[in-house]
Design a protein around this motif. Sequence first.
Motif, PDB file in Angstrom:
ATOM      1  N   PRO A  61       0.815  -1.221   0.000  1.00  0.00           N
ATOM      2  CA  PRO A  61       0.000   0.000   0.000  1.00  0.00           C
ATOM      3  C   PRO A  61       0.848   1.271   0.000  1.00  0.00           C
ATOM      4  O   PRO A  61       1.039   1.916   1.028  1.00  0.00           O
ATOM      5  N   ASP A  81      -1.193  -6.240  -4.222  1.00  0.00           N
ATOM      6  CA  ASP A  81      -1.288  -6.443  -2.780  1.00  0.00           C
ATOM      7  C   ASP A  81      -2.090  -7.705  -2.493  1.00  0.00           C
ATOM      8  O   ASP A  81      -3.285  -7.767  -2.785  1.00  0.00           O
ATOM      9  N   GLY A 115       1.633  -7.962   6.405  1.00  0.00           N
ATOM     10  CA  GLY A 115       0.759  -7.307   7.385  1.00  0.00           C
ATOM     11  C   GLY A 115       0.081  -8.276   8.322  1.00  0.00           C
ATOM     12  O   GLY A 115      -1.140  -8.406   8.306  1.00  0.00           O
ATOM     13  N   TYR A 386      -2.947  -2.121   7.933  1.00  0.00           N
ATOM     14  CA  TYR A 386      -4.105  -2.452   7.107  1.00  0.00           C
ATOM     15  C   TYR A 386      -5.391  -2.247   7.908  1.00  0.00           C
ATOM     16  O   TYR A 386      -5.405  -2.381   9.142  1.00  0.00           O
ATOM     17  N   HIS A 407      -5.739   0.993   4.009  1.00  0.00           N
ATOM     18  CA  HIS A 407      -4.497   1.116   4.765  1.00  0.00           C
ATOM     19  C   HIS A 407      -4.440   2.494   5.401  1.00  0.00           C
ATOM     20  O   HIS A 407      -4.799   3.494   4.781  1.00  0.00           O
ATOM     21  N   TYR A 409      -2.008   5.336   7.396  1.00  0.00           N
ATOM     22  CA  TYR A 409      -0.622   5.722   7.658  1.00  0.00           C
ATOM     23  C   TYR A 409      -0.582   7.238   7.825  1.00  0.00           C
ATOM     24  O   TYR A 409      -0.637   7.979   6.848  1.00  0.00           O
ATOM     25  N   ASP A 427      -8.282  -3.741  12.485  1.00  0.00           N
ATOM     26  CA  ASP A 427      -6.968  -3.876  11.864  1.00  0.00           C
ATOM     27  C   ASP A 427      -6.829  -5.262  11.236  1.00  0.00           C
ATOM     28  O   ASP A 427      -7.782  -6.058  11.222  1.00  0.00           O
ATOM     29  N   PHE A 448      -8.269   6.008   6.803  1.00  0.00           N
ATOM     30  CA  PHE A 448      -7.676   4.965   5.967  1.00  0.00           C
ATOM     31  C   PHE A 448      -7.924   5.266   4.487  1.00  0.00           C
ATOM     32  O   PHE A 448      -8.935   5.843   4.106  1.00  0.00           O
TER      33      PHE A 448
END
Length: 459
Positions: A61, A81, A115, A386, A407, A409, A427, A448
């Motif tokens: 991702p 992915d 992940g 994730y 995902h 971040y 998650d 996300f």
Amino acid sequence: MPATTGAIAARRRTAAAVTNHPRGLIIAAPSTSSGKTTVTLALLAALRRRGRVVQPYKCGPDYIDPAFHAAAAGRPCYNLDSWAFSRGRVAALLQAGSDAELCIAEGVMGLFDGGSDAGAWGHGATADIAAAAGWPVVLVIDVAGQSQSAAAVALGFARYRPDVTVAGVILNNVASSRHETLVRAGFAAHPIPVLGTLARHASQSIKNRHLGLVQAREHAQLTERLEALATLAEQGIDLTALEELAQPSQFDTAATPTFTPPGQRIALASDDAFSFIYPHLLAGWRSAGAEILPFSPLADEAPEDSCDAAWLPGGYPELHAGRLAAASRFMAGLRAFAATRPVHGECGGYMTLGAGLIDADGTRHAMAGLLGLETDFAQRKLHLGYRIATLHAPAAGHPAGTVLRGHEYHYARVLSAADEPLASICDAAGGTTAETGSRRGHVTGTFFHMIDRATELAA
């Protein structure tokens, strides 16, 4: 009479188009920060200089590296992915390389790192894609601080998983000719070929920021940097040998659901503050018949009024919060748009839809006020991993009950979120997250980034 290089390349393109099994290989490493991106960019640029048509991919991702890949290859780069995509989705994305002579996929983290718990059909590891596609791996090893031990690392990786083939290595950060001789000596008695080396060239490194590399669109001399990397690859890597390692994909073309666009005409925020959106989503929306009309909030542009949905991707609004707060035409136009039509924001876009954002210096900037979210970068907190989200209400073109894979971040600390939750989010291990997204009227937002719809889990 021997076939010319051009004739061989033409046959390869024709064979790929007929079989739908594009030839490819994967650039991976034992760990992150080994030089995968530098090597991948150098290879893409050097092969393009050779006249090759190369299709780039990025495992995992990531939305920053693909922009660099696209610049180097002259073609859009798509993510692969195993956690977020179905096998059919990956097979469909691989068809983007059917007209290419070669596909090159950059890995994520270390070759076998993923992940945690299994997702759609894998853990999100680069090795999952390598095994499923049947593409060999070229391992990039940062040899700074070691010599013969590099061969032991390569042998361990080659033997770790029998369905993954380590076909060669590229040595990065070689300090001198003597250093190179010592490293190569370790490989002399083993069947893993050294395809080449890259010396230490700090001037060719690309600077990092808190979410990864500084964006490709922010590099004024990116073309020159890529040309320099191409020259390094030509000087240090056996490009012909590398091309010969590529193998046809084992994926069979499979029917896969189309992407659901959020509208027929989509106003998409796009500039240095809003650029984190997956290329496969944009391609999927266009394939479904949607028209995308970019606009720049930093240039004080409002969403096009003829659109029936607006989308604010992630990015770096925290670096431009003052300019965004002062962009009166953008803010007024966004609020007017949201009064009658859907507006969705992801991460940075979500924060911009909120009430306020505190930057790293501790200054609060008023945002659009379409949601009650207050975020703080003065006291940062990492959120990473994730996500699986079950929508409580329609959002991003999907009805309530849809399960999305994505995902998260970011480093924003949430001070308050005063709206109805948009989704139940967990998650990769199934643990419930505090983040639920927000909804108010026609406006929705999440931290996300949506990667795909989880069709196998849809309610």
